[in-house]
Design an enzyme around this catalytic site. Structure first.
Site, short mmCIF file in Angstrom:
data_model
loop_
_atom_site.label_atom_id
_atom_site.label_comp_id
_atom_site.label_asym_id
_atom_site.label_seq_id
_atom_site.Cartn_x
_atom_site.Cartn_y
_atom_site.Cartn_z
N ASP B 131 -4.55 4.62 3.81
CA ASP B 131 -4.10 5.55 4.85
C ASP B 131 -4.31 7.02 4.48
OD1 ASP B 131 -3.30 3.53 6.52
OD2 ASP B 131 -1.24 3.50 5.81
N MET B 173 -6.35 1.12 11.06
CA MET B 173 -5.06 1.26 10.41
C MET B 173 -4.51 2.68 10.59
SD MET B 173 -4.72 -1.27 7.26
CE MET B 173 -4.91 -3.05 7.54
#
Lengths: 321, 321, 321, 321
Positions: B131, B173
């Site tokens: 991330d 994501m």
């Protein structure tokens, strides 16, 4: 009759498959080598009805061999299934003085070849579908590329499954056929394979998973979309095994991308063969590979036969897992 | 104090990220070069509590640099959040005479470093999460690999979208952060990017798609999982635009695989730096890259700061699409 | 006789080929499923002579399916060609009470099977060589992966050739056989293919290049290493055409890497078949694929026959270029 | 002055680098967004002199972001180094009423920017060279892709080296700079790295290899082309170590291919920045990335400064190997 062939048309129809561009290239270049004119209709039978086309030359099929998808586009056409639509299609072929049509596509597209032939059009098909569910040919274009894409993705999933001690249910293509699931499952060392052709016994699988999990850090279950929804399988397994289960639906990613060597070799040979068939006056047939031989198969055979899965491969995958 | 460092431990925690293995290798080899003993705890803090470990040597970290996931496994541990669990962890560190702990992981894992430090453990963190949502460092390990995986998958989707004249909504994501979505979207020429940080105006997007579609054969909409569900976005766009929309949820495929060059270079440098920090007596901090410099950032800074997305990149992606 | 099979051995020999590991895995897992013990000799016949071996189990062949090369290593052994070496090898097989030996390798390795059989050892071969130059089988393991590696590399070379308006001569493997060159050349749209089986006429090629170059920004010439040295071809073409020529020798890169789907499917089926052959009491033969069928071919056939190239594919490659 | 910018030109020059197309796309789309006209000159300064150009629009830069090489082609031009050539170039810029020129390329190309500026042309550069040897910017376009290509190739070589217990000498690009060699070597776990900046001590390396080889099955030596010829290094090592050594010259394969995420992100940001610089009336400068900031660097700085290698990375690579 044979000398009448001066101009041919080609189109791609149904779901796109990697290697379609290589096939368009092979058809065009080989036809040009044989001194034929070539036009390509866009969007399959839809473009044939709408008269949406382009002239194909040696040059404008250059540089496409590496590319997934199809430069002629593809689409599904409801109109083509009507007599009216069919009539428009035939009119356009006549207008352009097309002596032969080559249709690159799957099951439904090959039926189109049959229907056009029944109305006097000389047409041959080239099998191209990642499902590889066409009888009479060992391979259809796009299958090998799809398998290679799937194994590279499953290798990534195994990395993460292994790291986190996880069960994964991975949904692959195959509405009516477990061919992709079995071959991909065997090639990537999946633990269980669920296919439409064989009834699924989730309780048995769940028991096996429970017994199997000692010392194992990843369990991969491959599901053909026609067998079950991955999310449903995952929910059941979770309940039965009592271990968290993750889901991955590979979806459209399986279709595209850089074509594999095998798909390019098929494309070259199928492209040549389809032009040779038209030049010999053949129609209502499909190019195919049987063993190492490039042959011609009547469309009727394809319509009347179903390609079976190999139960041996299915069992072998489970033995080796 | 510094001479007290004879033995260190390393663990990977949280979601796996490609490059974690390269980091374990770098920590181990550099520590061995500095004559330290190294042990690795399995499954992150869970293994630390359970005393599940292995001795790491120059040899047994050989050949792992190419592999995704983590050979030390990862897991989430609820027990570690309790005082009891924390006490067990600290006991195990004492039992093994560990002079310093290196934690490779994301946000939550780095808080673990802080908590252990507060209880007298010398610990440093290495940011590793696809991330890239950790303040104080330009990159965390795994982000660059994830971006490269995503662009290669989107290239395949574009092939099929282009062939079939389709709209695609692709979920990537990013629960709390649009960083992956923005960077991937800019890198792969997505048409629209939906992120948690900026309110989504689907009506505006739908209008733009309608106006935009002339002469365009594919529209790619990237959605960070934290912004909306891809299937919901697809359903809305379909209603608003009146054109079929396909969905692809990339999911766990984004995590794994062969680490990129950048992630390996970070792994080497972060690994070295983390050992150097322990040798200098530092604790409660994280290795980081700022510009080209490898630095140390207090964990407190990470806890108190949020990594912002770049609105400029977000806008640029839309300008260039 | 059949009940005598309790323990088998496996080894990899000759140049490594991608898919050897998948084959070792399949042999081991299938043999274990059949309740056999399995040992693996390291470094081919060299390790057999030196008694350098490992026990193979279901577990220790886990996770190797994705990996290129061979976990059993490979080597060439001069000693094995002597009666003394052969005697040592047979002694070691006896010492371990090996009831059957599976040799994974190329041409020379399969002759070893023949020689051992002549001295009373029950042995079968599995064809594995990127050259695919073994008679009696459509494919040997490693060939399809090598082709896929080559086309991905040639795609990169075409990018740069196209950008710079360049001629490239690319040397691929194939000392005695043009099989790789022809298949790779056809699959990647090479302009000219030079192979050992067909006499090279560089003047003709040079003339053709001169005429061809108008409107073309890249010319790729593929040379099998057995036909000529790439640098020699490049020097001649440069003189004859008067245009700069670049050289790329692909070399060992062609061998390794993530095995293709096809090579994994072959590995699974050849592995199973080889164990089944030993269980049936067969010896002095090789597993093979003919069409889609997995069959057994006497080693004698392989020794006495040469695998021919397909002149049709060779011509087709030039027609389509 | 600023309002005078209505039309700009762009060209690619020097060795092609992956990401050049993404840069052309970004320049064109951003300039069009700013209501500028854009033309592209083919083959760098050669095309500028010959007035060989194309009009660039939003549409005709579509679909190129994924492709290696450059759609504007590249070439070296001796004529541009003459006053006569330079005059022709400037005449063509005037004829087309070009208000600003963007040059995408390496060291030599950026000197061209300087020379044109000295003659009154408003010009800015974008660093694009796989060597990354341009001072003032952390990255030039193409470097990250090249590193990723190299590590994937070296992973294949390691497979075969490991299987055969071999030493490999691999030659990578870098005539004057060891940047590629160091970064690739660190990223792929090479054992030794030879670069032009540091004197090579082959005897020391040979001794180290001899001592190191116990228990190690592969030794990879990376040589920057500017440090030594791989074949010479291999010959020496063979003599000194007494073990066979294989050679692999990666060559042009390093240039091309699917651009990495980082190169695409740079391309987008450099493209925008270069147009903004022209719009602000800047000239004689290059876009650059320093840390995470996109900045402008005077060409003079680039000419007068040499980008140093990082000795720390060089040492770290050897420590971790």
């Amino acid at each position: 009759m044979l000398e009448s062939i001066k101009k041919i048309a080609v189109l791609t129809s149904g779901g796109d498959a990697s290697g379609m561009n290589a096939t368009i290239r092979a058809v065009t270049r080989y036809a040009r080598y044989k001194s034929l004119e070539v036009i390509g209709f866009y969007e399959g039978f839809k473009g044939l009805i709408k008269d949406n086309f382009t002239i194909l030359t040696e040059e404008n099929v250059g540089g496409i061999i590496d590319r997934g998808g199809t430069i002629l586009y593809s689409a599904r056409s409801q109109e083509f299934k009507t007599e009216e639509g069919m009539a428009k299609a035939i009119d356009n072929l006549k207008k352009h003085q097309i002596d032969g049509l080559i249709v690159i596509g799957g099951d439904g597209s090959l039926r189109g070849v049959h229907d056009l032939h029944a109305r006097g059009v000389r047409a041959v098909g080239i099998p191209a579908t990642i499902d590889n569910d066409i009888a009479g040919t060992d391979y259809s274009i796009g299958f090998d590329t799809a398998l290679n894409v799937i194994i590279s993705l499953l290798s990534k999933i195994r990395d993460t499954a292994f790291s986190h001690d996880r069960l994964f249910v991975i949904e692959v293509m195959g509405k009516n056929s477990g061919l992709i699931a079995i071959n991909a499952g065997l090639a990537c060392a999946a633990d269980y394979i669920l296919i439409p052709e064989i009834e699924v016994d989730l309780v048995k699988i769940a028991n096996s998973i429970r017994n199997h999990r000692k010392g194992k850090r990843h369990t991969l279950i491959i599901v053909a979309e026609g067998a079950a929804k991955a999310s449903d399988v995952a929910a059941s397994i979770k309940l039965l095994v009592g271990h968290e289960v993750r889901v991955s639906v590979l979806g459209h990613i399986q279709r595209g991308g850089f074509p594999s060597a095998l798909d390019r070799l098929l494309a070259a040979q199928f492209g040549k063969k389809s032009v040779d068939l038209l030049l010999k006056g053949e129609s209502d047939c499909m190019t195919a590979i049987q063993g190492k031989k490039i042959v011609s198969v009547p469309i009727e055979f394809i319509i009347n036969n179903r390609k079976d899965i190999s139960k041996e491969l299915f069992q072998l995958a489970h033995i080796l897992s």
